[in-house]
Motif scaffolding. Structure first.
Motif, mmCIF file in Angstrom:
data_model
loop_
_atom_site.group_PDB
_atom_site.id
_atom_site.type_symbol
_atom_site.label_atom_id
_atom_site.label_comp_id
_atom_site.label_asym_id
_atom_site.label_seq_id
_atom_site.Cartn_x
_atom_site.Cartn_y
_atom_site.Cartn_z
ATOM 1 N N ASP A 98 0.790 -1.204 0.029
ATOM 2 C CA ASP A 98 -0.013 0.028 0.109
ATOM 3 C C ASP A 98 0.807 1.205 -0.125
ATOM 4 O O ASP A 98 0.588 2.234 -0.664
ATOM 5 C CB ASP A 98 -0.925 -0.086 1.266
ATOM 6 N N ALA A 99 1.930 1.189 0.736
ATOM 7 C CA ALA A 99 3.046 2.349 0.741
ATOM 8 C C ALA A 99 3.552 2.604 -0.402
ATOM 9 O O ALA A 99 3.488 3.857 -1.121
ATOM 10 C CB ALA A 99 3.875 2.154 1.921
ATOM 11 N N VAL A 100 3.918 1.517 -1.113
ATOM 12 C CA VAL A 100 4.471 1.737 -2.466
ATOM 13 C C VAL A 100 3.486 2.157 -3.414
ATOM 14 O O VAL A 100 3.613 3.154 -4.372
ATOM 15 C CB VAL A 100 5.200 0.321 -2.889
ATOM 16 N N LYS A 101 2.256 1.737 -3.353
ATOM 17 C CA LYS A 101 1.081 2.194 -4.320
ATOM 18 C C LYS A 101 0.916 3.572 -4.002
ATOM 19 O O LYS A 101 0.765 4.302 -5.037
ATOM 20 C CB LYS A 101 -0.045 1.316 -4.030
ATOM 21 N N GLU A 102 0.787 4.085 -2.782
ATOM 22 C CA GLU A 102 0.526 5.344 -2.435
ATOM 23 C C GLU A 102 1.637 6.566 -2.987
ATOM 24 O O GLU A 102 1.482 7.326 -3.373
ATOM 25 C CB GLU A 102 0.300 5.571 -1.129
ATOM 26 N N ALA A 103 2.840 5.778 -2.930
ATOM 27 C CA ALA A 103 4.003 6.879 -3.450
ATOM 28 C C ALA A 103 4.020 6.750 -4.644
ATOM 29 O O ALA A 103 4.993 7.531 -5.507
ATOM 30 C CB ALA A 103 5.254 6.186 -2.608
ATOM 31 N N GLY A 104 3.483 5.805 -5.417
ATOM 32 C CA GLY A 104 3.615 5.822 -6.856
ATOM 33 C C GLY A 104 5.051 5.341 -7.505
ATOM 34 O O GLY A 104 5.324 6.029 -8.457
ATOM 35 N N LEU A 105 5.466 4.299 -6.896
ATOM 36 C CA LEU A 105 6.748 3.857 -7.127
ATOM 37 C C LEU A 105 6.558 2.552 -8.088
ATOM 38 O O LEU A 105 5.934 1.956 -7.619
ATOM 39 C CB LEU A 105 7.952 3.815 -6.147
ATOM 40 N N LYS A 106 7.750 2.374 -8.642
ATOM 41 C CA LYS A 106 7.773 0.772 -9.415
ATOM 42 C C LYS A 106 9.088 0.200 -8.972
ATOM 43 O O LYS A 106 10.333 0.784 -9.167
ATOM 44 C CB LYS A 106 7.834 1.113 -11.040
ATOM 45 N N VAL A 107 8.977 -0.707 -8.031
ATOM 46 C CA VAL A 107 9.933 -1.130 -7.318
ATOM 47 C C VAL A 107 10.711 -2.079 -8.235
ATOM 48 O O VAL A 107 9.962 -3.083 -8.723
ATOM 49 C CB VAL A 107 9.783 -1.535 -5.912
ATOM 50 N N VAL A 108 12.162 -2.176 -8.086
ATOM 51 C CA VAL A 108 12.802 -3.425 -8.962
ATOM 52 C C VAL A 108 13.216 -4.485 -8.246
ATOM 53 O O VAL A 108 13.053 -5.727 -8.595
ATOM 54 C CB VAL A 108 13.997 -2.680 -9.545
ATOM 55 N N ALA A 109 13.628 -4.318 -6.967
ATOM 56 C CA ALA A 109 14.042 -5.288 -6.141
ATOM 57 C C ALA A 109 13.618 -5.292 -4.882
ATOM 58 O O ALA A 109 12.737 -4.440 -4.324
ATOM 59 C CB ALA A 109 15.856 -5.341 -5.835
ATOM 60 N N ARG A 110 13.891 -6.480 -4.024
ATOM 61 C CA ARG A 110 13.233 -6.583 -2.768
ATOM 62 C C ARG A 110 13.696 -5.625 -1.929
ATOM 63 O O ARG A 110 15.094 -5.060 -1.868
ATOM 64 C CB ARG A 110 13.905 -7.830 -2.202
ATOM 65 N N PRO A 111 13.030 -4.800 -0.946
ATOM 66 C CA PRO A 111 13.393 -3.911 -0.052
ATOM 67 C C PRO A 111 14.301 -4.053 1.147
ATOM 68 O O PRO A 111 14.239 -5.363 1.759
ATOM 69 C CB PRO A 111 12.108 -3.089 0.238
ATOM 70 N N GLU A 112 15.246 -3.331 1.737
ATOM 71 C CA GLU A 112 15.481 -3.411 3.218
ATOM 72 C C GLU A 112 14.516 -2.744 4.019
ATOM 73 O O GLU A 112 14.295 -1.603 4.009
ATOM 74 C CB GLU A 112 16.929 -2.725 2.987
ATOM 75 N N ILE A 113 14.133 -3.416 5.153
ATOM 76 C CA ILE A 113 13.174 -3.162 5.773
ATOM 77 C C ILE A 113 13.387 -3.060 7.258
ATOM 78 O O ILE A 113 14.031 -4.231 7.556
ATOM 79 C CB ILE A 113 11.803 -3.998 5.664
ATOM 80 N N GLU A 114 13.132 -2.318 7.745
ATOM 81 C CA GLU A 114 13.316 -2.069 9.407
ATOM 82 C C GLU A 114 12.351 -1.521 10.147
ATOM 83 O O GLU A 114 11.681 -0.359 9.786
ATOM 84 C CB GLU A 114 14.651 -1.141 9.677
ATOM 85 N N VAL A 115 11.726 -2.206 11.223
ATOM 86 C CA VAL A 115 10.678 -1.775 11.969
ATOM 87 C C VAL A 115 11.525 -0.764 13.072
ATOM 88 O O VAL A 115 12.077 -1.356 13.787
ATOM 89 C CB VAL A 115 9.771 -2.951 12.455
ATOM 90 N N THR A 116 10.929 0.496 13.096
ATOM 91 C CA THR A 116 11.646 1.224 13.829
ATOM 92 C C THR A 116 10.766 1.394 15.350
ATOM 93 O O THR A 116 11.633 1.632 16.501
ATOM 94 C CB THR A 116 11.697 2.659 13.468
ATOM 95 N N GLU A 117 9.657 1.436 15.256
ATOM 96 C CA GLU A 117 8.956 1.561 16.410
ATOM 97 C C GLU A 117 7.445 0.751 16.478
ATOM 98 O O GLU A 117 7.031 0.432 15.546
ATOM 99 C CB GLU A 117 8.321 3.088 16.481
ATOM 100 N N VAL A 118 7.622 0.160 17.600
ATOM 101 C CA VAL A 118 6.346 -0.912 17.995
ATOM 102 C C VAL A 118 5.669 -0.802 19.058
ATOM 103 O O VAL A 118 6.568 -0.708 20.129
ATOM 104 C CB VAL A 118 6.823 -2.393 17.759
ATOM 105 N N SER A 119 4.385 -0.434 19.344
ATOM 106 C CA SER A 119 3.618 -0.256 20.544
ATOM 107 C C SER A 119 2.341 -0.548 20.317
ATOM 108 O O SER A 119 1.784 -0.326 19.200
ATOM 109 C CB SER A 119 3.984 1.019 21.266
ATOM 110 N N LYS A 120 1.709 -1.099 21.555
ATOM 111 C CA LYS A 120 0.293 -1.263 21.113
ATOM 112 C C LYS A 120 -0.669 -0.018 21.124
ATOM 113 O O LYS A 120 -1.565 -0.482 20.503
ATOM 114 C CB LYS A 120 -0.089 -2.084 22.691
ATOM 115 N N GLU A 121 -0.090 0.795 21.852
ATOM 116 C CA GLU A 121 -1.033 2.332 21.832
ATOM 117 C C GLU A 121 -0.848 2.922 20.429
ATOM 118 O O GLU A 121 -1.805 3.660 19.900
ATOM 119 C CB GLU A 121 -0.776 3.408 22.892
ATOM 120 N N ASP A 122 0.149 2.920 19.715
ATOM 121 C CA ASP A 122 0.587 3.670 18.568
ATOM 122 C C ASP A 122 0.817 2.895 17.245
ATOM 123 O O ASP A 122 0.706 3.298 16.084
ATOM 124 C CB ASP A 122 2.041 4.329 18.454
#
Length: 186
Positions: A98-122
């Motif tokens: 959904d984020a790639v679609k919203e940004a209007g990008l055409k991705v070539v390869a697998r991304p590097e992904i990092e989860v920066t924040e996690v909380s039940k409230e946010d």
């Protein structure tokens, strides 16, 4: 809570995340883009509940039959974060798509992904570094002229090529009626 995730890409479309929020869309290099997006708490909570229902059959809590302990008791005993990774794994592929679609990008390869924040409230926030198709600009190409180089063919070059062709196409013939001579292949 930092962790790096490898997305399991699915061919089946999950429901679109209604409230996924694109926080940042920066071009880092020529065709490298960094996205930051957030999955809200309500979506995250739904995924945690779904993961709990799947995992509950295997959870043993003293005083309860196997798989019958309420979520609040399991979370007190093992920690509320117990289901976070599985819930992120559940939501991340669709949130990324959904984020790639919203940004209007055409991705070539697998991304590097990092989860920066996690909380039940946010909910959780993700940084993704993507490689996109490079932007190609075509300059003026009409009217360009190219020089054709003339190749000089001499009699020696022709004779050499003919000799090579004769040697490649020559056949070996067995000779039984005489002794071996100079130039024969034994």
């Amino acid at each position: 809570f930092n962790c790096v995730h490898h997305i399991k890409f699915r061919t089946i479309k999950i429901k679109e995340l209604k409230n996924m929020e694109l926080l940042k869309n920066d071009k880092v290099e020529e065709n490298i883009v960094e996205l930051e997006f957030k999955v809200p708490a309500d979506e995250f909570e739904t995924a945690i509940s779904k993961v709990f229902r799947k995992a509950n059959a295997d959870i043993t809590v003293p005083g309860f039959r196997k798989g019958k302990a309420p979520r609040s008791v399991v979370e007190k005993m093992y920690g509320a974060e117990m289901f976070f990774n599985d819930a992120i794994d559940e939501l991340l592929p669709q949130a990324y798509e959904d984020a790639v679609k919203e940004a209007g990008l055409k991705v070539v390869a697998r991304p590097e992904i990092e989860v920066t924040e996690v909380s039940k409230e946010d909910g959780f926030t993700v940084k993704a570094k993507l490689t996109t198709y490079p932007v190609v600009t075509i300059g003026e190409y009409k009217g360009l002229k190219a020089e054709k180089k003339a190749i000089e063919v001499t009699d020696e070059v022709i004779a050499g090529e003919l000799e090579n062709m004769q040697n490649r196409n020559a056949r070996l013939v067995s000779v039984d009626d005489r002794a071996a001579q100079n130039g024969d292949i034994a």
